[in-house]
Design a protein around this motif. Structure first.
Motif, PDB file in Angstrom:
ATOM      1  N   GLU A 109      12.022   3.913  -1.861  1.00 53.43           N
ATOM      2  CA  GLU A 109      11.521   4.316  -2.998  1.00 53.43           C
ATOM      3  C   GLU A 109       9.998   4.218  -3.065  1.00 53.43           C
ATOM      4  O   GLU A 109       9.423   3.600  -2.087  1.00 53.43           O
ATOM      5  N   PRO A 110       9.380   5.170  -3.763  1.00 50.80           N
ATOM      6  CA  PRO A 110       7.824   5.298  -3.366  1.00 50.80           C
ATOM      7  C   PRO A 110       7.141   4.035  -3.570  1.00 50.80           C
ATOM      8  O   PRO A 110       6.031   3.769  -2.988  1.00 50.80           O
ATOM      9  N   ALA A 111       7.341   3.144  -4.579  1.00 51.03           N
ATOM     10  CA  ALA A 111       6.626   1.917  -4.745  1.00 51.03           C
ATOM     11  C   ALA A 111       6.699   1.053  -3.427  1.00 51.03           C
ATOM     12  O   ALA A 111       5.736   0.479  -3.351  1.00 51.03           O
ATOM     13  N   PHE A 112       7.813   1.016  -2.901  1.00 44.60           N
ATOM     14  CA  PHE A 112       7.964   0.072  -1.760  1.00 44.60           C
ATOM     15  C   PHE A 112       7.205   0.597  -0.532  1.00 44.60           C
ATOM     16  O   PHE A 112       6.670  -0.174   0.301  1.00 44.60           O
ATOM     17  N   LEU A 113       6.814   1.905  -0.747  1.00 48.79           N
ATOM     18  CA  LEU A 113       6.044   2.616   0.570  1.00 48.79           C
ATOM     19  C   LEU A 113       4.623   2.301   0.463  1.00 48.79           C
ATOM     20  O   LEU A 113       4.024   2.468   1.383  1.00 48.79           O
ATOM     21  N   THR A 114       4.339   1.306  -0.672  1.00 44.51           N
ATOM     22  CA  THR A 114       3.085   0.886  -0.795  1.00 44.51           C
ATOM     23  C   THR A 114       2.973  -0.559  -0.583  1.00 44.51           C
ATOM     24  O   THR A 114       2.028  -1.152  -0.760  1.00 44.51           O
ATOM     25  N   ASN A 115       4.023  -1.120  -0.526  1.00 41.63           N
ATOM     26  CA  ASN A 115       4.244  -2.706  -0.320  1.00 41.63           C
ATOM     27  C   ASN A 115       3.187  -3.159   0.763  1.00 41.63           C
ATOM     28  O   ASN A 115       2.953  -2.780   1.843  1.00 41.63           O
ATOM     29  N   PRO A 116       2.322  -4.047   0.515  1.00 43.78           N
ATOM     30  CA  PRO A 116       1.354  -4.686   1.505  1.00 43.78           C
ATOM     31  C   PRO A 116       1.829  -5.309   2.726  1.00 43.78           C
ATOM     32  O   PRO A 116       1.422  -5.153   3.808  1.00 43.78           O
ATOM     33  N   CYS A 117       3.011  -6.100   2.631  1.00 43.35           N
ATOM     34  CA  CYS A 117       3.529  -6.684   3.913  1.00 43.35           C
ATOM     35  C   CYS A 117       4.040  -5.371   4.601  1.00 43.35           C
ATOM     36  O   CYS A 117       3.848  -5.549   6.002  1.00 43.35           O
ATOM     37  N   LEU A 118       4.847  -4.300   4.100  1.00 44.52           N
ATOM     38  CA  LEU A 118       5.198  -3.172   4.923  1.00 44.52           C
ATOM     39  C   LEU A 118       3.994  -2.606   5.798  1.00 44.52           C
ATOM     40  O   LEU A 118       3.857  -2.306   6.933  1.00 44.52           O
ATOM     41  N   HIS A 119       2.822  -2.506   4.909  1.00 49.41           N
ATOM     42  CA  HIS A 119       1.659  -1.854   5.652  1.00 49.41           C
ATOM     43  C   HIS A 119       0.989  -2.673   6.624  1.00 49.41           C
ATOM     44  O   HIS A 119       0.442  -2.283   7.754  1.00 49.41           O
ATOM     45  N   ASP A 120       1.293  -4.019   6.378  1.00 42.62           N
ATOM     46  CA  ASP A 120       0.770  -4.964   7.413  1.00 42.62           C
ATOM     47  C   ASP A 120       1.505  -4.813   8.967  1.00 42.62           C
ATOM     48  O   ASP A 120       0.898  -4.826  10.031  1.00 42.62           O
ATOM     49  N   LEU A 121       2.769  -4.761   8.778  1.00 32.95           N
ATOM     50  CA  LEU A 121       3.651  -4.646   9.957  1.00 32.95           C
ATOM     51  C   LEU A 121       3.264  -3.196  10.749  1.00 32.95           C
ATOM     52  O   LEU A 121       3.387  -3.044  11.608  1.00 32.95           O
ATOM     53  N   ILE A 122       3.289  -2.261   9.735  1.00 32.80           N
ATOM     54  CA  ILE A 122       2.993  -0.982  10.523  1.00 32.80           C
ATOM     55  C   ILE A 122       1.733  -0.907  11.306  1.00 32.80           C
ATOM     56  O   ILE A 122       1.594  -0.322  12.394  1.00 32.80           O
ATOM     57  N   SER A 123       0.560  -1.361  10.561  1.00 34.74           N
ATOM     58  CA  SER A 123      -0.810  -1.324  10.912  1.00 34.74           C
ATOM     59  C   SER A 123      -0.830  -2.185  12.296  1.00 34.74           C
ATOM     60  O   SER A 123      -1.539  -1.893  13.405  1.00 34.74           O
ATOM     61  N   THR A 124      -0.006  -3.193  12.412  1.00 39.87           N
ATOM     62  CA  THR A 124      -0.077  -4.171  13.736  1.00 39.87           C
ATOM     63  C   THR A 124       0.624  -3.341  14.697  1.00 39.87           C
ATOM     64  O   THR A 124       0.283  -3.223  15.948  1.00 39.87           O
TER      65      THR A 124
END
Length: 242
Positions: A109-124
């Motif tokens: 879902e588009p809203a989930f693609l902006t999830n802060p925890c998701l972005h933190d995992l990807i960024s690490t």
């Protein structure tokens, strides 16, 4: 800072050295800028309650549910700018059982693609990968996967068996494990002993250099017949040069 730019986690020299030398590195929840006991992480985990059955399994199994999404990633300061990409079929010609197969999974879902925890995992994941293999921009594939086991039918995290995924790096993050036996991960390295371990705690993870190692995970089964559902929720992060 814009919402789609996240600073990275602690990409320490030791973690980068292990990834470069061994072809993989194991991480715990403390290696990510995420509070696994907080409301933000609880909201993140709730996303796995809305996955769609994977009807592309060639063995006819009903043990896997998933969603798929894509992001573009570009370094910005000490972090990464993450931008959604159009949804499309997923192709994995590096694995014989999926070769030439255009698998169209339900989109994240588009809203989930902006999830802060998701972005933190990807960024690490990106921070570690970029220090091993420099790249100006990356494409990230995201797989939200739930494996379930029911009486008489174990759940197969890797029905393809020992494999490489055909990416530059792959981050494998445990999101939830309930009433589950099995699910042992094995890392295969040419000329070196195999490495076996089981991900058990939230955000216990492994990041692999997919060009250097092979891997698989054993089936899961019901730990306690009276213990409720048996699930293993994972976030897989495919990292490739753009």
């Amino acid at each position: 800072m814009p919402e789609n730019v996240r600073t990275t986690g602690p990409a320490t020299a030791e973690l980068v050295a292990d990834l470069a030398a061994e072809g993989f590195v194991r991480l715990s929840g403390t290696d990510f800028p995420v509070d696994t006991g907080g409301a933000e992480f609880a909201e993140f985990r709730a996303g796995w309650e809305d996955l769609i059955r994977d009807d592309a399994l060639v063995d006819g199994g009903s043990y896997r549910y998933r969603r798929y999404g894509r992001l573009a990633a570009a370094p910005v300061g000490e972090g990464f700018e993450l931008t959604p990409l159009p949804h499309r079929a997923f192709r994995q010609d590096s694995i014989p059982m999926w070769r030439s197969n255009e698998r169209l999974f339900a989109p994240i879902e588009p809203a989930f693609l902006t999830n802060p925890c998701l972005h933190d995992l990807i960024s690490t994941d990106l921070a570690l990968a970029a220090l091993v293999r420099s790249c100006p921009e990356w494409t990230v594939g995201l797989h939200m996967i739930r494996i379930v086991a029911v009486p008489g039918e174990p759940g197969l995290p890797t029905p393809e068996g020992r494999h490489r995924d055909g990416h530059s790096f792959v981050g494998m993050h445990l999101v939830r494990r309930e009433n589950s036996a099995g699910g042992e991960s094995t890392i295969y390295r040419d000329g070196l002993p195999d490495v076996r371990f089981t991900l058990r705690d939230p955000l216990e993870s492994v990041l692999v250099d997919d060009t250097a190692i092979w891997h698989e995970a054993s089936p899961i089964s019901i730990l306690d017949p009276a213990g409720g559902r048996t699930v293993r929720d994972m976030l897989l992060v495919d990292v490739n040069p753009a």
